[in-house]
Design a protein around this motif. Structure first.
Motif, PDB file in Angstrom:
ATOM      1  N   HIS A 117     111.046  36.893  40.719  1.00 33.82           N
ATOM      2  CA  HIS A 117     111.715  37.763  41.527  1.00 33.82           C
ATOM      3  C   HIS A 117     110.914  38.589  42.507  1.00 33.82           C
ATOM      4  O   HIS A 117     109.345  38.629  42.081  1.00 33.82           O
ATOM      5  CB  HIS A 117     112.280  38.946  40.721  1.00 33.82           C
ATOM      6  CG  HIS A 117     113.488  38.442  39.932  1.00 33.82           C
ATOM      7  ND1 HIS A 117     114.035  39.201  38.689  1.00 33.82           N
ATOM      8  CD2 HIS A 117     114.362  37.263  39.958  1.00 33.82           C
ATOM      9  CE1 HIS A 117     115.012  38.593  38.429  1.00 33.82           C
ATOM     10  NE2 HIS A 117     115.077  37.480  39.051  1.00 33.82           N
ATOM     11  N   SER A 128     112.549  43.921  36.989  1.00 36.14           N
ATOM     12  CA  SER A 128     112.228  42.931  38.182  1.00 36.14           C
ATOM     13  C   SER A 128     113.635  42.584  38.654  1.00 36.14           C
ATOM     14  O   SER A 128     114.615  42.889  37.894  1.00 36.14           O
ATOM     15  CB  SER A 128     111.391  41.760  37.782  1.00 36.14           C
ATOM     16  OG  SER A 128     112.376  40.850  37.034  1.00 36.14           O
ATOM     17  N   GLN A 171     118.833  44.006  37.906  1.00 37.51           N
ATOM     18  CA  GLN A 171     117.442  44.226  37.415  1.00 37.51           C
ATOM     19  C   GLN A 171     117.175  43.848  35.959  1.00 37.51           C
ATOM     20  O   GLN A 171     118.229  44.167  35.154  1.00 37.51           O
ATOM     21  CB  GLN A 171     117.057  45.654  37.478  1.00 37.51           C
ATOM     22  CG  GLN A 171     116.734  46.166  39.073  1.00 37.51           C
ATOM     23  CD  GLN A 171     116.282  47.530  39.418  1.00 37.51           C
ATOM     24  OE1 GLN A 171     115.665  48.058  38.511  1.00 37.51           O
ATOM     25  NE2 GLN A 171     116.639  48.135  40.492  1.00 37.51           N
ATOM     26  N   ASP A 198     115.911  40.749  42.447  1.00 35.15           N
ATOM     27  CA  ASP A 198     115.972  40.035  43.453  1.00 35.15           C
ATOM     28  C   ASP A 198     117.401  40.016  44.104  1.00 35.15           C
ATOM     29  O   ASP A 198     117.968  39.520  43.345  1.00 35.15           O
ATOM     30  CB  ASP A 198     115.300  38.808  43.295  1.00 35.15           C
ATOM     31  CG  ASP A 198     114.845  37.810  44.610  1.00 35.15           C
ATOM     32  OD1 ASP A 198     113.835  37.704  44.909  1.00 35.15           O
ATOM     33  OD2 ASP A 198     115.975  37.757  45.340  1.00 35.15           O
ATOM     34  N   ARG A 251     100.233  45.562  42.764  1.00 35.02           N
ATOM     35  CA  ARG A 251     100.844  44.393  42.824  1.00 35.02           C
ATOM     36  C   ARG A 251     100.140  43.201  43.256  1.00 35.02           C
ATOM     37  O   ARG A 251     100.260  42.953  44.283  1.00 35.02           O
ATOM     38  CB  ARG A 251     102.382  44.501  43.436  1.00 35.02           C
ATOM     39  CG  ARG A 251     103.010  43.251  43.610  1.00 35.02           C
ATOM     40  CD  ARG A 251     104.110  43.241  42.205  1.00 35.02           C
ATOM     41  NE  ARG A 251     104.877  42.124  42.195  1.00 35.02           N
ATOM     42  CZ  ARG A 251     106.091  42.031  42.849  1.00 35.02           C
ATOM     43  NH1 ARG A 251     106.534  42.593  43.620  1.00 35.02           N
ATOM     44  NH2 ARG A 251     106.712  40.814  42.475  1.00 35.02           N
ATOM     45  N   ASN A 287     111.351  41.796  43.633  1.00 36.82           N
ATOM     46  CA  ASN A 287     111.119  43.154  43.618  1.00 36.82           C
ATOM     47  C   ASN A 287     110.661  43.666  42.186  1.00 36.82           C
ATOM     48  O   ASN A 287     111.174  42.965  41.193  1.00 36.82           O
ATOM     49  CB  ASN A 287     112.216  43.862  43.736  1.00 36.82           C
ATOM     50  CG  ASN A 287     112.886  43.572  45.272  1.00 36.82           C
ATOM     51  OD1 ASN A 287     112.041  42.977  46.202  1.00 36.82           O
ATOM     52  ND2 ASN A 287     113.902  44.094  45.643  1.00 36.82           N
ATOM     53  N   MET A 288     109.910  44.484  41.989  1.00 38.92           N
ATOM     54  CA  MET A 288     109.565  45.020  40.541  1.00 38.92           C
ATOM     55  C   MET A 288     109.453  46.383  40.664  1.00 38.92           C
ATOM     56  O   MET A 288     109.165  47.334  41.762  1.00 38.92           O
ATOM     57  CB  MET A 288     108.231  44.445  40.113  1.00 38.92           C
ATOM     58  CG  MET A 288     108.194  42.955  39.922  1.00 38.92           C
ATOM     59  SD  MET A 288     106.589  42.140  39.307  1.00 38.92           S
ATOM     60  CE  MET A 288     106.711  42.799  37.519  1.00 38.92           C
ATOM     61  N   VAL A 316     110.771  39.667  31.066  1.00 39.44           N
ATOM     62  CA  VAL A 316     109.540  40.702  31.450  1.00 39.44           C
ATOM     63  C   VAL A 316     109.213  41.485  30.439  1.00 39.44           C
ATOM     64  O   VAL A 316     109.821  41.868  29.516  1.00 39.44           O
ATOM     65  CB  VAL A 316     110.706  41.983  32.077  1.00 39.44           C
ATOM     66  CG1 VAL A 316     109.664  42.837  32.849  1.00 39.44           C
ATOM     67  CG2 VAL A 316     111.304  41.553  33.406  1.00 39.44           C
ATOM     68  N   CYS A 338     109.582  48.677  32.951  1.00 40.11           N
ATOM     69  CA  CYS A 338     109.333  47.662  34.102  1.00 40.11           C
ATOM     70  C   CYS A 338     110.681  47.004  34.077  1.00 40.11           C
ATOM     71  O   CYS A 338     111.080  46.757  33.080  1.00 40.11           O
ATOM     72  CB  CYS A 338     108.305  46.971  33.717  1.00 40.11           C
ATOM     73  SG  CYS A 338     107.721  45.788  35.131  1.00 40.11           S
ATOM     74  N   GLN A 386     106.241  39.430  34.955  1.00 35.53           N
ATOM     75  CA  GLN A 386     107.588  38.772  34.868  1.00 35.53           C
ATOM     76  C   GLN A 386     107.711  37.330  35.215  1.00 35.53           C
ATOM     77  O   GLN A 386     106.801  36.989  36.160  1.00 35.53           O
ATOM     78  CB  GLN A 386     108.536  39.511  35.842  1.00 35.53           C
ATOM     79  CG  GLN A 386     108.003  39.821  37.252  1.00 35.53           C
ATOM     80  CD  GLN A 386     108.830  38.749  38.386  1.00 35.53           C
ATOM     81  OE1 GLN A 386     109.801  38.073  37.916  1.00 35.53           O
ATOM     82  NE2 GLN A 386     108.388  39.003  39.607  1.00 35.53           N
ATOM     83  N   TYR A 394     107.939  51.167  43.120  1.00 38.35           N
ATOM     84  CA  TYR A 394     108.424  50.017  43.251  1.00 38.35           C
ATOM     85  C   TYR A 394     107.625  48.845  44.254  1.00 38.35           C
ATOM     86  O   TYR A 394     106.671  49.329  44.875  1.00 38.35           O
ATOM     87  CB  TYR A 394     109.841  50.006  43.481  1.00 38.35           C
ATOM     88  CG  TYR A 394     110.176  50.674  44.610  1.00 38.35           C
ATOM     89  CD1 TYR A 394     110.040  52.099  44.864  1.00 38.35           C
ATOM     90  CD2 TYR A 394     110.845  49.806  45.950  1.00 38.35           C
ATOM     91  CE1 TYR A 394     110.727  52.540  45.932  1.00 38.35           C
ATOM     92  CE2 TYR A 394     111.227  50.424  47.040  1.00 38.35           C
ATOM     93  CZ  TYR A 394     111.074  51.884  47.116  1.00 38.35           C
ATOM     94  OH  TYR A 394     111.529  52.654  48.171  1.00 38.35           O
TER      95      TYR A 394
END
Lengths: 115, 114
Positions: free
Chosen positions: B29, B93, B103, B95, B68, B31-32, B4, B91, B25, B48
């Motif tokens: 993933h 990321s 994360q 999943d 995003r 999710n961020m 990241v 920040c 990233q 997020y």
């Protein structure tokens, strides 16, 4: 409401001594628990995590943590600290559903290891 | 290895100006996350995202917007920066499937608003 409490903002220990950093969480769901470490001017790095099973989990650099459900605690331990362990340590709980999760962090504990 | 990155690493802005912090990233993933870190508060979640095109408000979203545009990129936007937004921004990321809820964090952006 979900929350994570790290009651000790600062901890100082002598090199070679044992360490315990305390963490208590509040979450009504299944807790996925984490300890992260932050060295100066860096991002956070994962030390260890607990999802299920054996309540004592091993992490990197000799760290371990024990999940005690009855006490809602997830304390971090190390048998013998080194000066390089000086850092800020964060406890976190993951909340939400599988694809829709986020962390709640504690305020952190700043560890200083002295000679 | 999971990666990241954040840009810029340091930023000085003027009150009332617009600031954009960028995050990339390469973990693929879904999710961020954007956090700010202030002494005594740990990390607090600002915004997020669960995938490209989606953004969600975190615990302290006031004064911030997020974007995003793709799986890899997640931006934090301060339309009218204020001195109270002086902080270090991280920040991350993650999943549930690929990273098992872990994360991965970037190195941070130090923002000073004068």
């Amino acid at each position: 409401a979900q929350s994570v409490t790290q009651p000790d903002a600062r901890v100082t220990v002598s090199e070679g001594a044992s360490l315990q950093l305390r963490c208590k969480y509040s979450y009504s769901g299944t807790p996925y628990l984490f300890w992260y470490v932050q060295y100066p001017r860096q991002g956070l790095q994962l030390l260890l995590k607990y999802y299920s099973g054996d309540p004592v989990v091993q992490g990197v650099n000799g760290f371990e943590a024990e999940f005690i459900k009855s006490n809602s605690s997830f304390h971090l331990r190390k048998a013998s600290v080194h000066w390089s362990d000086s850092a800020v340590y964060f406890c976190a709980v993951s909340v939400g559903s599988t694809g829709n999760y986020k962390y709640v962090f504690g305020a952190g504990t700043r560890l200083k290891v002295i000679a | 290895e999971a990666a990241v990155t954040q840009s810029p690493r340091n930023k000085v802005a003027v009150t009332g100006g617009k600031v954009t912090l960028s995050c990339n990233q390469t973990n693929n993933h879904n999710n961020m996350y954007w956090y700010r870190q202030d002494t005594g508060h740990g990390l607090r979640l600002i915004h997020y995202s669960y995938g490209a095109g989606s953004t969600e408000k975190g615990d302290i979203p006031d004064g911030y917007k997020a974007s995003r545009p793709s799986q890899e990129n997640f931006s934090l936007i301060l339309e009218l920066a204020t001195p109270s937004q002086t902080s270090v921004y991280f920040c991350a990321s993650g999943d549930a499937g690929r990273s098992s809820y872990e994360q991965y964090f970037g190195p941070g952006t130090r923002l000073t608003v004068l």
